[in-house]
Design an enzyme around this catalytic site. Sequence first.
Site, mmCIF file in Angstrom:
data_model
loop_
_atom_site.group_PDB
_atom_site.id
_atom_site.type_symbol
_atom_site.label_atom_id
_atom_site.label_comp_id
_atom_site.label_asym_id
_atom_site.label_seq_id
_atom_site.Cartn_x
_atom_site.Cartn_y
_atom_site.Cartn_z
ATOM 1 N N GLU A 107 0.861 -1.180 0.000
ATOM 2 C CA GLU A 107 0.000 0.000 0.000
ATOM 3 C C GLU A 107 0.904 1.239 0.000
ATOM 4 O O GLU A 107 1.802 1.365 0.832
ATOM 5 C CB GLU A 107 -0.914 -0.016 1.235
ATOM 6 C CG GLU A 107 -1.851 1.174 1.272
ATOM 7 C CD GLU A 107 -3.152 0.920 2.034
ATOM 8 O OE1 GLU A 107 -3.409 -0.237 2.430
ATOM 9 O OE2 GLU A 107 -3.897 1.900 2.237
ATOM 10 N N ARG A 108 0.653 2.121 -0.958
ATOM 11 C CA ARG A 108 1.471 3.338 -1.121
ATOM 12 C C ARG A 108 2.940 2.995 -1.372
ATOM 13 O O ARG A 108 3.835 3.752 -0.943
ATOM 14 C CB ARG A 108 1.347 4.274 0.078
ATOM 15 C CG ARG A 108 -0.065 4.551 0.520
ATOM 16 C CD ARG A 108 -0.948 5.037 -0.581
ATOM 17 N NE ARG A 108 -2.323 5.258 -0.150
ATOM 18 C CZ ARG A 108 -3.305 5.582 -0.983
ATOM 19 N NH1 ARG A 108 -3.101 5.688 -2.272
ATOM 20 N NH2 ARG A 108 -4.516 5.778 -0.528
ATOM 21 N N LYS A 227 -3.844 -0.275 13.962
ATOM 22 C CA LYS A 227 -4.717 0.754 13.398
ATOM 23 C C LYS A 227 -6.133 0.314 13.748
ATOM 24 O O LYS A 227 -6.636 -0.666 13.194
ATOM 25 C CB LYS A 227 -4.501 0.816 11.879
ATOM 26 C CG LYS A 227 -5.482 1.713 11.121
ATOM 27 C CD LYS A 227 -5.080 1.816 9.647
ATOM 28 C CE LYS A 227 -6.075 2.613 8.830
ATOM 29 N NZ LYS A 227 -5.657 2.808 7.430
ATOM 30 N N GLU A 231 -10.539 4.240 9.179
ATOM 31 C CA GLU A 231 -10.703 3.859 7.781
ATOM 32 C C GLU A 231 -11.224 2.435 7.624
ATOM 33 O O GLU A 231 -10.692 1.645 6.839
ATOM 34 C CB GLU A 231 -9.379 4.054 7.018
ATOM 35 C CG GLU A 231 -8.916 5.501 7.035
ATOM 36 C CD GLU A 231 -7.730 5.795 6.121
ATOM 37 O OE1 GLU A 231 -6.893 4.905 5.926
ATOM 38 O OE2 GLU A 231 -7.656 6.934 5.610
ATOM 39 N N ARG A 277 -11.654 17.438 10.383
ATOM 40 C CA ARG A 277 -10.877 16.192 10.440
ATOM 41 C C ARG A 277 -9.576 16.352 11.235
ATOM 42 O O ARG A 277 -9.161 15.429 11.932
ATOM 43 C CB ARG A 277 -10.574 15.700 9.016
ATOM 44 C CG ARG A 277 -9.675 14.487 8.991
ATOM 45 C CD ARG A 277 -9.615 13.844 7.640
ATOM 46 N NE ARG A 277 -8.399 13.046 7.524
ATOM 47 C CZ ARG A 277 -8.021 12.397 6.440
ATOM 48 N NH1 ARG A 277 -8.773 12.444 5.349
ATOM 49 N NH2 ARG A 277 -6.904 11.697 6.404
ATOM 50 N N ASP A 306 -2.611 14.195 6.975
ATOM 51 C CA ASP A 306 -2.140 12.940 6.392
ATOM 52 C C ASP A 306 -0.936 13.139 5.485
ATOM 53 O O ASP A 306 -1.068 13.053 4.264
ATOM 54 C CB ASP A 306 -3.288 12.279 5.600
ATOM 55 C CG ASP A 306 -2.967 10.841 5.215
ATOM 56 O OD1 ASP A 306 -1.987 10.299 5.753
ATOM 57 O OD2 ASP A 306 -3.694 10.271 4.388
ATOM 58 N N GLU A 328 5.157 9.243 13.676
ATOM 59 C CA GLU A 328 5.182 8.437 12.447
ATOM 60 C C GLU A 328 5.456 9.388 11.281
ATOM 61 O O GLU A 328 4.693 10.316 11.037
ATOM 62 C CB GLU A 328 3.831 7.728 12.280
ATOM 63 C CG GLU A 328 3.740 6.844 11.052
ATOM 64 C CD GLU A 328 2.373 6.148 10.937
ATOM 65 O OE1 GLU A 328 1.965 5.440 11.886
ATOM 66 O OE2 GLU A 328 1.715 6.324 9.893
ATOM 67 N N GLU A 334 3.806 9.153 -0.753
ATOM 68 C CA GLU A 334 2.405 9.061 -1.192
ATOM 69 C C GLU A 334 1.901 10.380 -1.769
ATOM 70 O O GLU A 334 1.257 10.401 -2.812
ATOM 71 C CB GLU A 334 1.536 8.637 0.002
ATOM 72 C CG GLU A 334 0.053 8.644 -0.304
ATOM 73 C CD GLU A 334 -0.812 8.196 0.875
ATOM 74 O OE1 GLU A 334 -0.262 7.840 1.935
ATOM 75 O OE2 GLU A 334 -2.047 8.212 0.720
ATOM 76 N N HIS A 445 -4.284 18.797 0.572
ATOM 77 C CA HIS A 445 -5.123 17.681 0.147
ATOM 78 C C HIS A 445 -5.973 17.988 -1.087
ATOM 79 O O HIS A 445 -7.162 17.645 -1.138
ATOM 80 C CB HIS A 445 -6.033 17.217 1.290
ATOM 81 C CG HIS A 445 -6.174 15.702 1.317
ATOM 82 N ND1 HIS A 445 -6.499 14.964 0.198
ATOM 83 C CD2 HIS A 445 -6.018 14.809 2.325
ATOM 84 C CE1 HIS A 445 -6.534 13.677 0.529
ATOM 85 N NE2 HIS A 445 -6.236 13.551 1.811
ATOM 86 N N TRP A 468 -12.775 13.445 2.230
ATOM 87 C CA TRP A 468 -11.946 12.867 1.174
ATOM 88 C C TRP A 468 -11.949 13.765 -0.068
ATOM 89 O O TRP A 468 -11.346 13.411 -1.079
ATOM 90 C CB TRP A 468 -12.453 11.469 0.793
ATOM 91 C CG TRP A 468 -12.211 10.432 1.847
ATOM 92 C CD1 TRP A 468 -11.837 10.666 3.147
ATOM 93 C CD2 TRP A 468 -12.314 9.015 1.720
ATOM 94 N NE1 TRP A 468 -11.718 9.487 3.834
ATOM 95 C CE2 TRP A 468 -12.008 8.442 2.980
ATOM 96 C CE3 TRP A 468 -12.644 8.157 0.669
ATOM 97 C CZ2 TRP A 468 -12.022 7.079 3.210
ATOM 98 C CZ3 TRP A 468 -12.658 6.784 0.903
ATOM 99 C CH2 TRP A 468 -12.344 6.256 2.163
HETATM 100 C C1 GCV Z 1 -2.334 2.366 5.333
HETATM 101 C C2 GCV Z 1 -3.896 7.313 4.344
HETATM 102 C C3 GCV Z 1 -3.384 6.466 3.210
HETATM 103 C C4 GCV Z 1 -3.723 4.992 3.435
HETATM 104 C C5 GCV Z 1 -3.108 4.557 4.770
HETATM 105 C C6 GCV Z 1 -3.673 5.451 5.861
HETATM 106 C C7 GCV Z 1 -3.053 5.129 7.210
HETATM 107 O O1 GCV Z 1 -5.280 7.313 4.356
HETATM 108 O O2 GCV Z 1 -3.902 6.931 2.006
HETATM 109 O O3 GCV Z 1 -3.185 4.253 2.379
HETATM 110 O O4 GCV Z 1 -3.410 3.210 5.039
HETATM 111 O O5 GCV Z 1 -3.394 6.799 5.564
HETATM 112 O O6 GCV Z 1 -2.070 5.751 7.539
HETATM 113 O O7 GCV Z 1 -3.555 4.256 7.912
#
Ligand code: GCV
Length: 602
Positions: A107-108, A227, A231, A277, A306, A328, A334, A445, A468
């Site tokens: 992912e990413r 997590k 999401e 947010r 983000d 983090e 990304e 964003h 989003w």
């Molecule tokens: C791993 C953002 C990213 C997601 C990522 C999320 C997170 O939304 O687009 O790909 O998911 O952050 O950090 O949990």
Amino acid sequence: MTPLYIWRGWGVSLLFLFMWTGIGLHAEDGSRLWLRCDMPKDITLKIDSTMPDDDGYRISGHTVTARTQMGLLYGRYALLRGEQGESHPFFKLRILNHWDNLDGSIERGYAGQSIFWGMENDRFDPARLRYYAQACASVGINGTVLNNVNASPAILTRAYINKVKAIADVLRTYGIRVYLSVNFASPKALGQLPTADPLDKRVQRWWKRKADELYKAIPDFGGFLVKANSEGQPGPFDYGRSHADGANMLADALRPHGGIVMWRSFVYGARHKGEDRVMQAVSEFLPCDGQFRDNVILQSKNGPLDFQPREPYAPIFDQMKDTKQMAELQITQEYLGQGNHLVFLAPMWKEFFSYVSPSRLVGIAGVANVGDDSNWCGHHFAQANWYAFGRLAWNPSLTARQIADEWLNQTFDSIPAPAHDNALSLMLRSREACVDYMMPLGLHHIFKFDHHYGPEPDGFKADYPLEWCPVYYHQADSAGVGFNRSTSGTGATQQYREPYRSQYDHLGTCPERYLLWFHHVPWTYRTLSGRTLWEEMQHRYQRGVDEVADFQRIWQQLKPYVDEQRWHEVEQKLQVQLRDAQEWQQVCIGYFSKFAQRSVEP
Ligand code: GCV
């Protein structure tokens, strides 16, 4: 093998000697990292048990002294990059987070497939894994989370635990502990219990047994990254429980083995739906402050949104006074041009540390940019971000310039001064250039939906949450542009400590870099340059594009000093970056001009 002279050899195991021999090898496919093999011929290693109790080292001439074997290894790499004197790790936890899925996708990820998962016959390439481990160890990274935070419950099955053990056995040699992301609903999702309620005794017993199983296989296993209720991931809210209930239950299972829980604060749209947010993490976690076990660490992204090219720091670092915290950072790009743009991230991370003192944190995590591409990170210069993450995790007071200089010296070692200084300047200017051509003045964003590559300021999708959609973030209209987060708006400024609270709250004192993050600003507003906001916005987009054109010029000049393959690959990427920067400029200026040209005086 280069001879090594080992003083008081009783402190240095055979295993350690084996590690030495691995240093500086290049992977068989010819890929290249910063690791060098031109080690001095007469290194002396000494164990000194009177040194501080960590993996630090002291280097004098060609003598490396440390309290631990890992200290000797770190010192050895430091000697290779020309260090002298004593150095100790600032953060105890220096951890990469791989968002690698068990099918091998990332992912990413912009550098190919996972180096851990999804290979044919499910066997990783041990040579590549060792090389990865050497690269991590060379900058002091001492932990790695092997799987995506959007975690498959399957990672906790016996078959995967065996695979994790095999990986851990390779990485351990280089001082790297493995950690796993876990799915909070695992006991239920794996069909072993009807619930995952953290206060249910059966669930607690399940996790304790799972921890026992993990530690039996991997005695130095590090712990879990979670997590939860974010999401779409499951979490304690599903059972009416708090984040503390969830995290503490896992912490209790790991505690007898010395493991930790890194519980992420990246949440929105669950409990505080409808709230701005960027405020939701504080709203959701503050009630739990002081309630977490001492082996729980709250892990928060550097900014409250983000991983944007620029964000103000996340105020959760101010607010959670009685909770251990770690930051983090996102090494994978990304939102910064992914595998195509040359953006050196150390200046961004230094900016974060100028607001959040490293002393507030017990550790640091970096979302990795590593894959199975032959150049490891998709872009040769993206390796510099992996390197910079490790170096800052070891010593956050290093400057971005020092780090870039070190990396260039080791990676493009045939570039002479002053060409080297041009390369350095390119790296150091690259992040600000990216901010300029993507989102200057605090815009944020306004990316294309979902994949986050390229501009989409008109982005709005009725079927998706408003948070989003780019239009939610820039709020452009004929009166102005920007998100009013001052006390006359959402009040997000009130989550900050002074002096930032007051500074950000007032348009006149808000730093221009965050202007449109915190304020809805009239198009005719005079910025510090004397230009109106609209003129300044156009100026900055143009400046960003010009910078990339200059990076291209610099790279052309470096051609004689860089091997053909790498020079050509970087040159191709710079062409893409310039086209992208121009697209950002055209799309954003085109879109915002519709409002600016109709602007009404406030
Ligand atoms: C791993 C953002 C990213 C997601 C990522 C999320 C997170 O939304 O687009 O790909 O998911 O952050 O950090 O949990």
